[in-house]
Motif scaffolding. Structure first.
Motif, PDB file in Angstrom:
ATOM      1  N   ALA A  48      18.333  26.654 -17.297  1.00 49.20           N
ATOM      2  CA  ALA A  48      18.044  27.384 -18.537  1.00 49.20           C
ATOM      3  C   ALA A  48      19.182  28.330 -18.904  1.00 49.20           C
ATOM      4  CB  ALA A  48      16.734  28.156 -18.390  1.00 49.20           C
ATOM      5  N   VAL A  49      19.703  29.050 -17.914  1.00 54.45           N
ATOM      6  CA  VAL A  49      20.816  29.987 -18.157  1.00 54.45           C
ATOM      7  C   VAL A  49      22.067  29.224 -18.574  1.00 54.45           C
ATOM      8  CG1 VAL A  49      22.374  31.645 -17.073  1.00 54.45           C
ATOM      9  CG2 VAL A  49      19.924  31.760 -16.610  1.00 54.45           C
ATOM     10  N   LYS A  85      21.725  27.822 -22.142  1.00 51.33           N
ATOM     11  CA  LYS A  85      21.739  28.846 -23.186  1.00 51.33           C
ATOM     12  C   LYS A  85      23.106  29.508 -23.326  1.00 51.33           C
ATOM     13  CE  LYS A  85      19.664  31.599 -26.177  1.00 51.33           C
ATOM     14  NZ  LYS A  85      19.095  31.102 -27.445  1.00 51.33           N
ATOM     15  N   TRP A  86      23.735  29.867 -22.204  1.00 49.02           N
ATOM     16  CA  TRP A  86      24.994  30.611 -22.254  1.00 49.02           C
ATOM     17  C   TRP A  86      26.139  29.995 -21.445  1.00 49.02           C
ATOM     18  CZ3 TRP A  86      20.396  33.468 -20.967  1.00 49.02           C
ATOM     19  CH2 TRP A  86      19.867  34.183 -22.033  1.00 49.02           C
ATOM     20  N   ASN A  91      29.552  26.544 -32.454  1.00 51.19           N
ATOM     21  CA  ASN A  91      28.653  27.559 -33.009  1.00 51.19           C
ATOM     22  C   ASN A  91      29.350  28.432 -34.047  1.00 51.19           C
ATOM     23  OD1 ASN A  91      25.849  27.784 -31.896  1.00 51.19           O
ATOM     24  ND2 ASN A  91      26.965  27.600 -29.962  1.00 51.19           N
ATOM     25  N   GLU A 133      24.282  25.732 -35.302  1.00 47.89           N
ATOM     26  CA  GLU A 133      23.613  26.388 -34.185  1.00 47.89           C
ATOM     27  C   GLU A 133      23.534  25.383 -33.043  1.00 47.89           C
ATOM     28  OE1 GLU A 133      19.740  29.200 -33.225  1.00 47.89           O
ATOM     29  OE2 GLU A 133      19.804  28.026 -35.072  1.00 47.89           O
ATOM     30  N   SER A 142      23.337  24.436 -28.716  1.00 49.88           N
ATOM     31  CA  SER A 142      23.076  24.729 -27.315  1.00 49.88           C
ATOM     32  C   SER A 142      23.628  23.559 -26.512  1.00 49.88           C
ATOM     33  CB  SER A 142      21.574  24.898 -27.050  1.00 49.88           C
ATOM     34  OG  SER A 142      20.897  23.670 -27.198  1.00 49.88           O
TER      35      SER A 142
END
Length: 220
Positions: free
Chosen positions: A54-55, A58-59, A77, A107, A109
């Motif tokens: 997840a981390v 996302k980043w 982005n 946008e 991810s």
């Protein structure tokens, strides 16, 4: 390239799981040689793996250290500004319309991205997106299909329609997207965009060239 990226992802996930297993066993003084104790750590290891994924999604994927060997596509982005060059020709005059200022927001991810494009007369939103990245064949494209909606006041002369855009991704000192589009109204043309900022702007910046609202813009 895709197979290598998938293989690297599996190696990293397995390595992280192994480290998590050993760390939890050491902290809790667990004997991993016992099957019951070993399997007892499965829920915690899976939770740690999911958190790391997840981390990263996302980043973490945006970090340059992962680019190429783990993340095959670039970070697009932000807000992109440029122009549409329509190939439509006015049958009355035989002339093409002037270039049309356009703003694209992306946008993105690790797992997906979405695009919204705006001109003075319409707004289009993507519904199917993909990357085509193959460094061995020198291919670096992004594409998406979209649904375009004109302003309500223009609906009588500009119908809702779908289309597709394919961009060539150009990286370097300044990021650029150069591509072509075609629509179900049998119109087509080219689009050239430059990266403006990392934020997702909701309106044109005040210093962008003003373009008059004309009927030819609806021929995009």
């Amino acid at each position: 390239m895709r197979n290598a990226t998938l293989k690297n992802s599996i190696y990293i996930l397995v390595s992280c799981s192994a480290i998590a297993w050993l760390s939890l066993a050491y902290i809790n003084d667990i004997d991993l040689s016992k099957l019951k104790d070993f399997m007892g750590l499965v829920p915690k290891v899976v939770s740690i793996d999911l958190l790391l994924i997840a981390v990263f999604a996302k980043w973490g994927w945006k970090l340059k250290v992962f680019r190429g060997w783990l993340v095959p596509f670039p970070n697009l982005n932000g807000t992109w500004l440029g122009y549409i060059y329509s190939s439509w020709t006015n049958p009355a005059t035989g002339e093409k319309p002037p270039k049309i200022p356009v703003m694209l927001t992306i946008e993105q991810s690790f797992f997906r991205f979405s695009c919204k494009m705006r001109t003075t007369e319409m707004e289009s939103i993507s519904y199917s997106e993909s990357f085509s990245i193959d460094t061995d064949r020198q291919i670096k494209n992004m594409s998406y299909s979209y649904s375009s909606r004109p302003r309500l006041s223009l609906s009588e002369r500009s119908a809702i329609h779908d289309g597709t855009i394919v961009f060539n991704i150009i990286e370097g000192a300044s990021k650029k997207l150069e591509g072509r589009y075609w629509t179900e109204r049998l119109t087509k043309g080219e689009i050239v965009l430059n990266h403006h900022c990392n934020e997702l702007m909701e309106d044109f910046p005040s210093n962008i060239e003003e373009h008059p609202v004309t009927e030819v813009e609806n021929k995009r």
